[in-house]
Scaffold this motif. Sequence first.
Motif, PDB file in Angstrom:
ATOM      1  N   LYS B 148       0.832  -1.209   0.000  1.00  0.00           N
ATOM      2  CA  LYS B 148       0.000   0.000   0.000  1.00  0.00           C
ATOM      3  C   LYS B 148       0.863   1.254   0.000  1.00  0.00           C
ATOM      4  O   LYS B 148       0.642   2.179  -0.790  1.00  0.00           O
ATOM      5  CB  LYS B 148      -0.919   0.006   1.235  1.00  0.00           C
ATOM      6  N   VAL B 149       1.843   1.284   0.888  1.00  0.00           N
ATOM      7  CA  VAL B 149       2.706   2.469   0.964  1.00  0.00           C
ATOM      8  C   VAL B 149       3.492   2.637  -0.328  1.00  0.00           C
ATOM      9  O   VAL B 149       3.612   3.751  -0.859  1.00  0.00           O
ATOM     10  CB  VAL B 149       3.652   2.355   2.178  1.00  0.00           C
ATOM     11  N   ALA B 150       3.999   1.523  -0.871  1.00  0.00           N
ATOM     12  CA  ALA B 150       4.737   1.599  -2.133  1.00  0.00           C
ATOM     13  C   ALA B 150       3.830   2.121  -3.249  1.00  0.00           C
ATOM     14  O   ALA B 150       4.235   2.984  -4.037  1.00  0.00           O
ATOM     15  CB  ALA B 150       5.295   0.222  -2.489  1.00  0.00           C
ATOM     16  N   SER B 151       2.611   1.629  -3.310  1.00  0.00           N
ATOM     17  CA  SER B 151       1.673   2.084  -4.342  1.00  0.00           C
ATOM     18  C   SER B 151       1.404   3.576  -4.202  1.00  0.00           C
ATOM     19  O   SER B 151       1.334   4.306  -5.200  1.00  0.00           O
ATOM     20  CB  SER B 151       0.346   1.317  -4.229  1.00  0.00           C
ATOM     21  N   PHE B 152       1.256   4.013  -2.961  1.00  0.00           N
ATOM     22  CA  PHE B 152       0.978   5.428  -2.719  1.00  0.00           C
ATOM     23  C   PHE B 152       2.134   6.306  -3.178  1.00  0.00           C
ATOM     24  O   PHE B 152       1.928   7.306  -3.879  1.00  0.00           O
ATOM     25  CB  PHE B 152       0.704   5.626  -1.227  1.00  0.00           C
ATOM     26  N   LEU B 153       3.348   5.922  -2.812  1.00  0.00           N
ATOM     27  CA  LEU B 153       4.519   6.688  -3.234  1.00  0.00           C
ATOM     28  C   LEU B 153       4.668   6.678  -4.748  1.00  0.00           C
ATOM     29  O   LEU B 153       5.020   7.688  -5.369  1.00  0.00           O
ATOM     30  CB  LEU B 153       5.781   6.125  -2.585  1.00  0.00           C
ATOM     31  N   LEU B 154       4.371   5.531  -5.335  1.00  0.00           N
ATOM     32  CA  LEU B 154       4.465   5.403  -6.781  1.00  0.00           C
ATOM     33  C   LEU B 154       3.490   6.350  -7.477  1.00  0.00           C
ATOM     34  O   LEU B 154       3.854   7.051  -8.441  1.00  0.00           O
ATOM     35  CB  LEU B 154       4.162   3.949  -7.165  1.00  0.00           C
ATOM     36  N   ALA B 155       2.265   6.392  -6.985  1.00  0.00           N
ATOM     37  CA  ALA B 155       1.266   7.273  -7.596  1.00  0.00           C
ATOM     38  C   ALA B 155       1.685   8.733  -7.454  1.00  0.00           C
ATOM     39  O   ALA B 155       1.555   9.517  -8.392  1.00  0.00           O
ATOM     40  CB  ALA B 155      -0.099   7.043  -6.946  1.00  0.00           C
ATOM     41  N   LEU B 156       2.198   9.087  -6.265  1.00  0.00           N
ATOM     42  CA  LEU B 156       2.649  10.463  -6.045  1.00  0.00           C
ATOM     43  C   LEU B 156       3.825  10.790  -6.964  1.00  0.00           C
ATOM     44  O   LEU B 156       3.907  11.889  -7.513  1.00  0.00           O
ATOM     45  CB  LEU B 156       3.061  10.655  -4.598  1.00  0.00           C
ATOM     46  N   THR B 157       4.729   9.847  -7.116  1.00  0.00           N
ATOM     47  CA  THR B 157       5.891  10.071  -7.973  1.00  0.00           C
ATOM     48  C   THR B 157       5.463  10.362  -9.395  1.00  0.00           C
ATOM     49  O   THR B 157       5.913  11.324 -10.018  1.00  0.00           O
ATOM     50  CB  THR B 157       6.806   8.832  -7.957  1.00  0.00           C
ATOM     51  N   ARG B 158       4.558   9.537  -9.900  1.00  0.00           N
ATOM     52  CA  ARG B 158       4.127   9.701 -11.286  1.00  0.00           C
ATOM     53  C   ARG B 158       3.383  11.001 -11.482  1.00  0.00           C
ATOM     54  O   ARG B 158       3.383  11.576 -12.555  1.00  0.00           O
ATOM     55  CB  ARG B 158       3.223   8.529 -11.672  1.00  0.00           C
ATOM     56  N   ARG B 159       2.754  11.451 -10.426  1.00  0.00           N
ATOM     57  CA  ARG B 159       1.929  12.653 -10.585  1.00  0.00           C
ATOM     58  C   ARG B 159       2.718  13.938 -10.389  1.00  0.00           C
ATOM     59  O   ARG B 159       2.500  14.910 -11.082  1.00  0.00           O
ATOM     60  CB  ARG B 159       0.792  12.600  -9.575  1.00  0.00           C
ATOM     61  N   HIS B 160       3.639  13.931  -9.422  1.00  0.00           N
ATOM     62  CA  HIS B 160       4.234  15.192  -9.010  1.00  0.00           C
ATOM     63  C   HIS B 160       5.722  15.327  -9.282  1.00  0.00           C
ATOM     64  O   HIS B 160       6.234  16.434  -9.308  1.00  0.00           O
ATOM     65  CB  HIS B 160       3.997  15.415  -7.512  1.00  0.00           C
ATOM     66  N   GLY B 223       4.676  -2.182  -5.490  1.00  0.00           N
ATOM     67  CA  GLY B 223       3.359  -1.579  -5.532  1.00  0.00           C
ATOM     68  C   GLY B 223       2.512  -1.942  -6.728  1.00  0.00           C
ATOM     69  O   GLY B 223       1.293  -1.825  -6.685  1.00  0.00           O
ATOM     70  N   GLU B 224       3.164  -2.419  -7.758  1.00  0.00           N
ATOM     71  CA  GLU B 224       2.473  -2.599  -9.029  1.00  0.00           C
ATOM     72  C   GLU B 224       2.242  -4.065  -9.316  1.00  0.00           C
ATOM     73  O   GLU B 224       2.946  -4.679 -10.102  1.00  0.00           O
ATOM     74  CB  GLU B 224       3.314  -1.987 -10.151  1.00  0.00           C
ATOM     75  N   GLN B 225       1.221  -4.610  -8.677  1.00  0.00           N
ATOM     76  CA  GLN B 225       0.942  -6.035  -8.858  1.00  0.00           C
ATOM     77  C   GLN B 225      -0.121  -6.265  -9.919  1.00  0.00           C
ATOM     78  O   GLN B 225      -0.529  -7.398 -10.150  1.00  0.00           O
ATOM     79  CB  GLN B 225       0.456  -6.626  -7.524  1.00  0.00           C
ATOM     80  N   GLU B 226      -0.553  -5.180 -10.571  1.00  0.00           N
ATOM     81  CA  GLU B 226      -1.645  -5.322 -11.532  1.00  0.00           C
ATOM     82  C   GLU B 226      -1.223  -6.209 -12.700  1.00  0.00           C
ATOM     83  O   GLU B 226      -0.073  -6.199 -13.128  1.00  0.00           O
ATOM     84  CB  GLU B 226      -2.078  -3.947 -12.053  1.00  0.00           C
ATOM     85  N   THR B 227      -2.206  -6.926 -13.210  1.00  0.00           N
ATOM     86  CA  THR B 227      -1.938  -7.825 -14.341  1.00  0.00           C
ATOM     87  C   THR B 227      -1.899  -7.034 -15.636  1.00  0.00           C
ATOM     88  O   THR B 227      -2.690  -6.179 -15.867  1.00  0.00           O
ATOM     89  CB  THR B 227      -3.024  -8.906 -14.456  1.00  0.00           C
TER      90      THR B 227
END
Lengths: 227, 227
Positions: B148-160, B223-227
């Motif tokens: 969860k924390v990794a996903s959150f940081l990843l989303a923030l990174t990509r956005r900001h 964070g990125e476990q999506e298929t």
Amino acid sequence: MSAHVAILEEFATQTNVAARAELPDHASRSRELGTHEPLFLEGDDARSVFEILSGAVCCFRVLADGRRQVISFAYPGDVIGLEHSDWYQYSCEATCPSEIRLIAKDNLFREANMNPDIGRRMLERSGDQTMRMLDHFVLLGRKSALEKVASFLLALTRRHADEDALTARITLPMTRADIADYLGITNETVSRCLTKLRLRGIIEIPMPQTILVRDIDALEELGEQET
Amino acid sequence: MSAHVAILEEFATQTNVAARAELPDHASRSRELGTHEPLFLEGDDARSVFEILSGAVCCFRVLADGRRQVISFAYPGDVIGLEHSDWYQYSCEATCPSEIRLIAKDNLFREANMNPDIGRRMLERSGDQTMRMLDHFVLLGRKSALEKVASFLLALTRRHADEDALTARITLPMTRADIADYLGITNETVSRCLTKLRLRGIIEIPMPQTILVRDIDALEELGEQET
DNA sequence: CGTGAGGTTGATCGCTTTCAACGGAGGTGG
DNA sequence: CCACCTCCGTTGAAAGCGATCAACCTCACG
């Protein structure tokens, strides 16, 4: 663009995953699905919209290692696939033998264009969709397993049970694993929570798929923590 | 109903919680909020739409016993409150000193009616909103705390973050408790996961509110476990 | 009648929560 | 100017809840 189409598109976008509606009978064909048979997969071209005629389906996403999150269940009368996207963003499969009506998106919009009542009815029914998604966020992030199961039974009761009956009888058209993936827990935990509710006298389980709600107040106290 | 209004309403309904857009400058006034100062509360009359000018806000729901679930964060450029509902279905407060532009819904729709580009731009920006909500369902229901924390940081990174920089630097405009309530865990767990990522050399934390992403690949793997 | 899927229950493990202590930053008032 | 206080973040220890692993049962179906 006519006002009728506008209303319908409005509905389509507001209805993120599933919504109840009465769609026109024309320009559609139906399809039978067996248990766990997919209706569509994430990434497929989103050409059709689907109305559940009988049975039930679940919309879900899976992670690379197989973990699955069910986004929503859809029951007879519900419509899925109305999102404004060119491809489905989640998969969908039947949770029990089901009958589905396929409606080409093009035809649907044409129908609504000719009959404004269709769009209007759909819009009326979609008002609570966003709220349901908010409720589900709270459930997944902040409720205990027992509260999750109680909330789930409560929602099913309000939606499907005879309102006149003293004891609400609800039928679960999906497996414990489906429920577990919807609530973010395991099937064993679902089973244990149902047993706990049964031992407390809140529900009865004459058959695995049938739940009798004996104490709706206790169920509300467990599942309804909303302010 | 004109086509322009139709597009705008479409946008409003698809955008369940937050969306990026450029809104017209007219017919609006701005407001300053201190940390944890509410912008609106669940149940308030939904007369205005809000654009974040600076700072950040979070939209959330609370349970009767105080448990809180953050639905989404909104950053400068984001717009919230566009739902098609007469009252706000969640509360919203600043997570740090923020500047917010208030726009009367009536005025906004009138503006869009006169300038079709506005509605079109808003629609373009809203396409990924539903997908983000689906991602969040999966995160809340099926990911571990570290994921969860990794996903959150990843989303923030990509956005900001600066996309050019070798090492992405992201600023967290909210407290650990806000992040915890967004991810469905506790603030202590957020802290421990950040420490774990730091000890693994994946991130650096020069200040509590500043994160340097040293190994974006490792972050994606977590964070990125999506298929 | 054999087989497999679904459901329940038990035992154990481990992750996350809970409770607690500590340190630093910022704000306030003496 | 400094003492004090509160909020925030971090870390440790212990407890608890749900997951995991496993066994057993029922039932539908071939």
